[in-house]
Design an enzyme around this catalytic site. Structure first.
Site, PDB file in Angstrom:
ATOM      1  N   ILE A  73       5.328   3.519  -5.087  1.00  0.00           N
ATOM      2  CA  ILE A  73       6.750   3.291  -5.386  1.00  0.00           C
ATOM      3  C   ILE A  73       7.357   4.610  -5.872  1.00  0.00           C
ATOM      4  O   ILE A  73       6.856   5.220  -6.825  1.00  0.00           O
ATOM      5  CB  ILE A  73       6.912   2.203  -6.478  1.00  0.00           C
ATOM      6  N   GLU A  96      -7.078 -13.255  -8.517  1.00  0.00           N
ATOM      7  CA  GLU A  96      -5.748 -12.800  -8.081  1.00  0.00           C
ATOM      8  C   GLU A  96      -4.772 -13.946  -7.865  1.00  0.00           C
ATOM      9  O   GLU A  96      -3.631 -13.902  -8.343  1.00  0.00           O
ATOM     10  CB  GLU A  96      -5.865 -11.997  -6.783  1.00  0.00           C
ATOM     11  N   ASP A 137      -1.580   2.613 -10.998  1.00  0.00           N
ATOM     12  CA  ASP A 137      -2.312   1.592 -11.775  1.00  0.00           C
ATOM     13  C   ASP A 137      -2.357   1.928 -13.271  1.00  0.00           C
ATOM     14  O   ASP A 137      -3.310   1.552 -13.969  1.00  0.00           O
ATOM     15  CB  ASP A 137      -3.757   1.420 -11.242  1.00  0.00           C
ATOM     16  N   LEU A 161       0.796  -1.227   0.000  1.00  0.00           N
ATOM     17  CA  LEU A 161       0.000   0.000   0.000  1.00  0.00           C
ATOM     18  C   LEU A 161       0.831   1.281   0.000  1.00  0.00           C
ATOM     19  O   LEU A 161       0.328   2.355   0.319  1.00  0.00           O
ATOM     20  CB  LEU A 161      -0.948  -0.007   1.212  1.00  0.00           C
ATOM     21  N   HIS A 214      -3.887  -5.735  -9.028  1.00  0.00           N
ATOM     22  CA  HIS A 214      -4.944  -4.808  -8.629  1.00  0.00           C
ATOM     23  C   HIS A 214      -6.293  -5.531  -8.722  1.00  0.00           C
ATOM     24  O   HIS A 214      -6.556  -6.201  -9.732  1.00  0.00           O
ATOM     25  CB  HIS A 214      -4.942  -3.568  -9.546  1.00  0.00           C
TER      26      HIS A 214
HETATM   27  C1  GRF Z   1      -5.425  -7.846  -2.715  1.00  0.00           C
HETATM   28  O1  GRF Z   1      -6.790  -7.659  -2.952  1.00  0.00           O
HETATM   29  C2  GRF Z   1      -4.630  -7.111  -3.753  1.00  0.00           C
HETATM   30  O2  GRF Z   1      -5.200  -7.118  -5.016  1.00  0.00           O
HETATM   31  C3  GRF Z   1      -4.654  -5.724  -3.195  1.00  0.00           C
HETATM   32  O3  GRF Z   1      -4.500  -5.909  -1.800  1.00  0.00           O
HETATM   33  C4  GRF Z   1      -4.989  -7.186  -1.422  1.00  0.00           C
HETATM   34  C5  GRF Z   1      -3.877  -7.923  -0.734  1.00  0.00           C
HETATM   35  O4  GRF Z   1      -4.260  -9.116  -0.142  1.00  0.00           O
HETATM   36  N1  GRF Z   1      -3.725  -4.874  -3.861  1.00  0.00           N
HETATM   37  P1  GRF Z   1      -3.161 -10.091   0.468  1.00  0.00           P
HETATM   38  O5  GRF Z   1      -2.308  -9.307   1.445  1.00  0.00           O
HETATM   39  O6  GRF Z   1      -2.349 -10.673  -0.656  1.00  0.00           O
HETATM   40  O7  GRF Z   1      -3.946 -11.166   1.192  1.00  0.00           O
END
Ligand code: GRF
Length: 203
Positions: free
Chosen positions: A94, A181, A151, A91, A110
């Site tokens: 960069i 993901e 993004d 979060l 994302h």
């Molecule tokens: C995920 O939803 C990712 O896409 C977002 O933050 C979340 C991270 O989850 N950027 P985790 O820490 O991998 O469980």
């Protein structure tokens, strides 16, 4: 051997998906050489330690200015010396000098289909909240290269997930992780490892 540095801020389920897919061979010839978090309490750090992966926290709280934090952060990444940097729920933006140094060597996951529900302020549950408010019937996840924007880098892979009538931000977040993901992030890393995806040269 592809050397990965994974940057995390939270639970680390995407990190776990990478660890598992290296173990089962879906990601070939790859080693996670370091996990770095800005958040000391991130469970992702525990996951790394449980698998014998060097894990370190560089917290902005330990530095008097943002610049000094960024300097320590970049020095730590440079010491880890990865081929590819993976933002897996990281979060912190960069800094531009790092983007320039690691051109086409930083990827991010994302939790939406970019260009929907992305950019400044769209992170975590907010992304899914916005998708539900807009009433989209399909959402998903995107893996992209990281550039100087938020993004905005080149899209590498996307996977769609259907929104269900009874979804809450929480249920949608969980399904996007499970169905998209945890699949596309390992797939893109596998492509970098087997040479299908050309990543930037080391400088
Ligand atoms: C995920 O939803 C990712 O896409 C977002 O933050 C979340 C991270 O989850 N950027 P985790 O820490 O991998 O469980």
């Amino acid at each position: 051997m592809l050397k990965l540095c994974v940057l995390v801020s939270g639970g680390g389920t995407n990190l776990q998906a990478i660890i598992d897919n290296i173990a089962n061979g879906i990601i070939p010839d790859t080693e996670i050489v370091g996990v770095l978090s800005n958040n000391r309490k991130a469970f992702a750090l525990e996951r790394a330690k449980n698998h014998g992966i060097p894990a370190v926290c560089v917290s902005p709280k330990d530095y008097p200015t943002r610049d000094l934090f960024y300097q320590a952060f970049m020095e730590t990444v440079d010491r880890i010396d990865p081929d590819l940097i993976v933002l897996a729920g990281f979060l912190v933006a960069i800094p531009a000098p790092m983007v320039q140094k690691y051109q086409r060597r930083i990827i991010n996951i994302h939790p939406s289909l970019i260009p929907s529900f992305c950019g400044v302020g769209y992170y975590g549950l907010r992304v899914h909240q916005a998708a539900l408010e807009r009433g989209v019937k399909i959402t998903g996840a995107t893996v992209h290269f990281v550039d100087e924007g938020t993004d905005t880098g080149e899209i590498l892979m996307q996977k769609a997930v259907e929104v269900q009538d009874k979804d809450t931000p929480e249920t949608l977040q969980k399904r996007v992780m499970e169905e998209a993901e945890w699949k596309i992030l390992p797939q893109v890393i596998a492509m970098a490892a087997n040479g299908t995806l050309k990543i930037g040269e080391r400088t």
